[in-house]
Write a protein that holds these residues in place. Sequence first.
Motif, PDB file in Angstrom:
ATOM      1  N   SER A  54       0.830  -1.212   0.000  1.00  0.00           N
ATOM      2  CA  SER A  54       0.000   0.000   0.000  1.00  0.00           C
ATOM      3  C   SER A  54       0.860   1.255   0.000  1.00  0.00           C
ATOM      4  O   SER A  54       0.499   2.266  -0.617  1.00  0.00           O
ATOM      5  CB  SER A  54      -0.918   0.005   1.228  1.00  0.00           C
ATOM      6  OG  SER A  54      -1.752  -1.130   1.242  1.00  0.00           O
ATOM      7  N   MET A  57       1.877   1.878  -3.527  1.00  0.00           N
ATOM      8  CA  MET A  57       0.738   2.431  -4.269  1.00  0.00           C
ATOM      9  C   MET A  57       0.516   3.904  -3.925  1.00  0.00           C
ATOM     10  O   MET A  57       0.216   4.734  -4.794  1.00  0.00           O
ATOM     11  CB  MET A  57      -0.523   1.624  -3.959  1.00  0.00           C
ATOM     12  CG  MET A  57      -0.482   0.182  -4.453  1.00  0.00           C
ATOM     13  SD  MET A  57      -1.834  -0.817  -3.785  1.00  0.00           S
ATOM     14  CE  MET A  57      -3.265   0.002  -4.525  1.00  0.00           C
ATOM     15  N   ALA A  58       0.688   4.238  -2.639  1.00  0.00           N
ATOM     16  CA  ALA A  58       0.451   5.619  -2.202  1.00  0.00           C
ATOM     17  C   ALA A  58       1.515   6.577  -2.719  1.00  0.00           C
ATOM     18  O   ALA A  58       1.297   7.804  -2.706  1.00  0.00           O
ATOM     19  CB  ALA A  58       0.397   5.673  -0.674  1.00  0.00           C
ATOM     20  N   ASN A 174      -3.843   7.257   2.520  1.00  0.00           N
ATOM     21  CA  ASN A 174      -3.970   6.355   1.370  1.00  0.00           C
ATOM     22  C   ASN A 174      -3.439   4.961   1.681  1.00  0.00           C
ATOM     23  O   ASN A 174      -4.003   3.957   1.231  1.00  0.00           O
ATOM     24  CB  ASN A 174      -3.229   6.932   0.164  1.00  0.00           C
ATOM     25  CG  ASN A 174      -4.011   8.030  -0.529  1.00  0.00           C
ATOM     26  OD1 ASN A 174      -5.237   8.087  -0.425  1.00  0.00           O
ATOM     27  ND2 ASN A 174      -3.314   8.896  -1.234  1.00  0.00           N
ATOM     28  N   TYR A 177      -6.256   3.268   3.503  1.00  0.00           N
ATOM     29  CA  TYR A 177      -7.383   2.920   2.627  1.00  0.00           C
ATOM     30  C   TYR A 177      -7.000   1.792   1.662  1.00  0.00           C
ATOM     31  O   TYR A 177      -7.757   0.828   1.495  1.00  0.00           O
ATOM     32  CB  TYR A 177      -7.832   4.138   1.834  1.00  0.00           C
ATOM     33  CG  TYR A 177      -8.807   5.018   2.571  1.00  0.00           C
ATOM     34  CD1 TYR A 177     -10.166   4.728   2.580  1.00  0.00           C
ATOM     35  CD2 TYR A 177      -8.379   6.159   3.251  1.00  0.00           C
ATOM     36  CE1 TYR A 177     -11.073   5.537   3.249  1.00  0.00           C
ATOM     37  CE2 TYR A 177      -9.262   6.978   3.919  1.00  0.00           C
ATOM     38  CZ  TYR A 177     -10.614   6.655   3.917  1.00  0.00           C
ATOM     39  OH  TYR A 177     -11.499   7.455   4.585  1.00  0.00           O
ATOM     40  N   PHE A 178      -5.848   1.912   1.027  1.00  0.00           N
ATOM     41  CA  PHE A 178      -5.437   0.878   0.079  1.00  0.00           C
ATOM     42  C   PHE A 178      -5.237  -0.457   0.785  1.00  0.00           C
ATOM     43  O   PHE A 178      -5.668  -1.517   0.295  1.00  0.00           O
ATOM     44  CB  PHE A 178      -4.144   1.288  -0.632  1.00  0.00           C
ATOM     45  CG  PHE A 178      -4.255   2.540  -1.451  1.00  0.00           C
ATOM     46  CD1 PHE A 178      -5.490   3.037  -1.858  1.00  0.00           C
ATOM     47  CD2 PHE A 178      -3.113   3.237  -1.838  1.00  0.00           C
ATOM     48  CE1 PHE A 178      -5.589   4.200  -2.620  1.00  0.00           C
ATOM     49  CE2 PHE A 178      -3.197   4.389  -2.602  1.00  0.00           C
ATOM     50  CZ  PHE A 178      -4.442   4.867  -2.982  1.00  0.00           C
ATOM     51  N   SER A 181      -8.564  -2.080   1.908  1.00  0.00           N
ATOM     52  CA  SER A 181      -9.283  -2.652   0.772  1.00  0.00           C
ATOM     53  C   SER A 181      -8.637  -3.961   0.314  1.00  0.00           C
ATOM     54  O   SER A 181      -9.334  -4.938   0.016  1.00  0.00           O
ATOM     55  CB  SER A 181      -9.318  -1.639  -0.378  1.00  0.00           C
ATOM     56  OG  SER A 181      -9.978  -2.168  -1.502  1.00  0.00           O
ATOM     57  N   GLY A 188      -7.571  -3.717  -4.577  1.00  0.00           N
ATOM     58  CA  GLY A 188      -7.562  -2.299  -4.229  1.00  0.00           C
ATOM     59  C   GLY A 188      -7.600  -1.397  -5.443  1.00  0.00           C
ATOM     60  O   GLY A 188      -7.290  -0.205  -5.335  1.00  0.00           O
ATOM     61  N   SER A 189      -8.007  -1.938  -6.589  1.00  0.00           N
ATOM     62  CA  SER A 189      -7.943  -1.155  -7.827  1.00  0.00           C
ATOM     63  C   SER A 189      -8.923   0.010  -7.838  1.00  0.00           C
ATOM     64  O   SER A 189      -8.583   1.117  -8.278  1.00  0.00           O
ATOM     65  CB  SER A 189      -8.188  -2.058  -9.040  1.00  0.00           C
ATOM     66  OG  SER A 189      -9.449  -2.706  -8.936  1.00  0.00           O
ATOM     67  N   PHE A 192      -7.860   2.718  -5.405  1.00  0.00           N
ATOM     68  CA  PHE A 192      -6.655   3.363  -5.939  1.00  0.00           C
ATOM     69  C   PHE A 192      -7.018   4.328  -7.059  1.00  0.00           C
ATOM     70  O   PHE A 192      -6.473   5.430  -7.135  1.00  0.00           O
ATOM     71  CB  PHE A 192      -5.681   2.305  -6.453  1.00  0.00           C
ATOM     72  CG  PHE A 192      -4.469   2.888  -7.119  1.00  0.00           C
ATOM     73  CD1 PHE A 192      -3.429   3.411  -6.362  1.00  0.00           C
ATOM     74  CD2 PHE A 192      -4.365   2.927  -8.506  1.00  0.00           C
ATOM     75  CE1 PHE A 192      -2.300   3.956  -6.979  1.00  0.00           C
ATOM     76  CE2 PHE A 192      -3.254   3.472  -9.126  1.00  0.00           C
ATOM     77  CZ  PHE A 192      -2.221   3.981  -8.359  1.00  0.00           C
TER      78      PHE A 192
END
Length: 415
Positions: A54, A57-58, A174, A177-178, A181, A188-189, A192
Motif C-alpha cells: 500500500s 501504491m500511495a 492512502n 485505505y489501500f 481494501s 484495491g484497484s 486506488f
Amino acid sequence: MNATSSLSPLRRQEGPSAGLVLGLVGIGVLALASFVVIWFLGGAIGSPLLVALSGVMALVPLGFVLWAVLAIDRWEPEPRVALWFAALWGAIAAVLLTLALNGFVLEPLVAPFLRTPEQYELYATVIQAPVTEELWKGVPVAIMFLFFRRSFDGPVDGVVIAALSAAGFAFTENILYFGTSLAESGDGSFIFFLRGIMSPLTHAIFTAVGIGLALGFAARLRSRWWILVAGPAGWFVSAALHALWNSASWWVPGDTVGFFVYYLVVQVPLCVLAAVAVWLLLRQEIKLTRLRLDDYGRAGWFSSEEVDRLASSEGRAALMEWARSRGLRRAMRDYIQTATRLANHRQHALLGRERARSRLVADEATLLADLMHHRRTMASAAIGQPVPLTAGERMPVGQGPVQRYGAMPPRPPRP
C-alpha cells in the motif's frame, strides 16, 4: 549603510541558523514518531506485506502532488528543511494528533448523543474528520507565519507549505485505505483509481485554499496578531471544502454514477479555480520581483537586461542554460535565488513589516554581499582568472530611491 564593510569580496562565514537547527530537530523527532504510525497501520491493516504494498501504491499520488507543489515553489523556493518538515508533519504528527483528538476527546463527548451507527458515521465523516484533520494539517503554516517570517512572504508560500503538509497526510491515509481494501477484498484497484488517479490533489487543495491562502495573505501584514483572524477563517474554509467532498456519498443520488457526475460538476471546477488562483498569485509574485529589482537597477546594482532576465521565467531559463554550458549551474541558481530574496526583502521594508531598522540594513547588506559573491564566482570561472570586485562608497543623502530605513545602497563600480 557602509558598503565597504558589508560588501567585501570575502563573505562573512556564518554558522547554521536557529531556524535550520530547529527544523532538523523537528524532522528528527517526526522520524522517530513515524514508528508509531507504522505500528498503527500494521494493526489496522493486519499484514506488514500489505502495508508495504500500500505504501508503494500511495507513492503514485504523492509523487504527482510533490511535482505540482515544487513547480509552484520554483520562483522563490522555500528552505528545504521547511518543505521536509511540512511533509513529514502531515504524514506523521497530523495523523497521530488527529487520532488522539478524535479517540480521546471528541468521540467520548459526542458518542452519547449519536443513537444509530448511521448518525455516528455521518458525524465522523462530515464533521469530525474535516474539522480535526484540517486543524492539524495547518500547523506547519502557522509555525512559518509566527516564527519564520523572513522566509514566509505571502500566499504562494502559504499554498506550498499547506499543500505539502496535506500531501503527507494523504500519503498515510492512502496507505490505510489501500491496505484495508486489499485486506478485505483482495482488490484495491477501485479505491486506488478513486483516490490515487481521480483525486490526488483533494487534500492539498482543501488545506492550501483555506489555511494556506489565509495565513499567506496575512503574512503580508505587519502584525502577527492577524493569525487570530486569518487562522480560524482559513480553517473554516478548509474544513468546509473537506466536508463538501466527504458528504457527497450522503446527498448525491445515483450511487457510483452519481458520484462521478458530482465529481465532474463540482470538484473539477473547484480544482480548476484553485489552479487559476495559484497562477494569478504567481504572476503577482513575478511582478513584485520585477518592481523591486527595478529599484536596485535604478541604483546601479543591475542592468536593465539583468532585471529583465531575473524577473521572467524565460530569462531565468536563458541564464541557467548559459550557466550549464560553463559548469556554473549551482552558482547561477544561487545568484537568481539571492536576487529574488533581495527583492522580497525590499518589499517587506516598503510595507513596514519589519520594525528593526538595524536588522533591515544588516539583512540587506548580507544579501548584497552574497549577490556580489555569486557574480564574482561566475565571472572568474567564465574568464579563467579571479575577478576582483571593490566595494562601493556610501551614497550621499538624497540620492537614489529612498526606503523607509534609509537610502538605496549604491552599486560598487564594475571592474
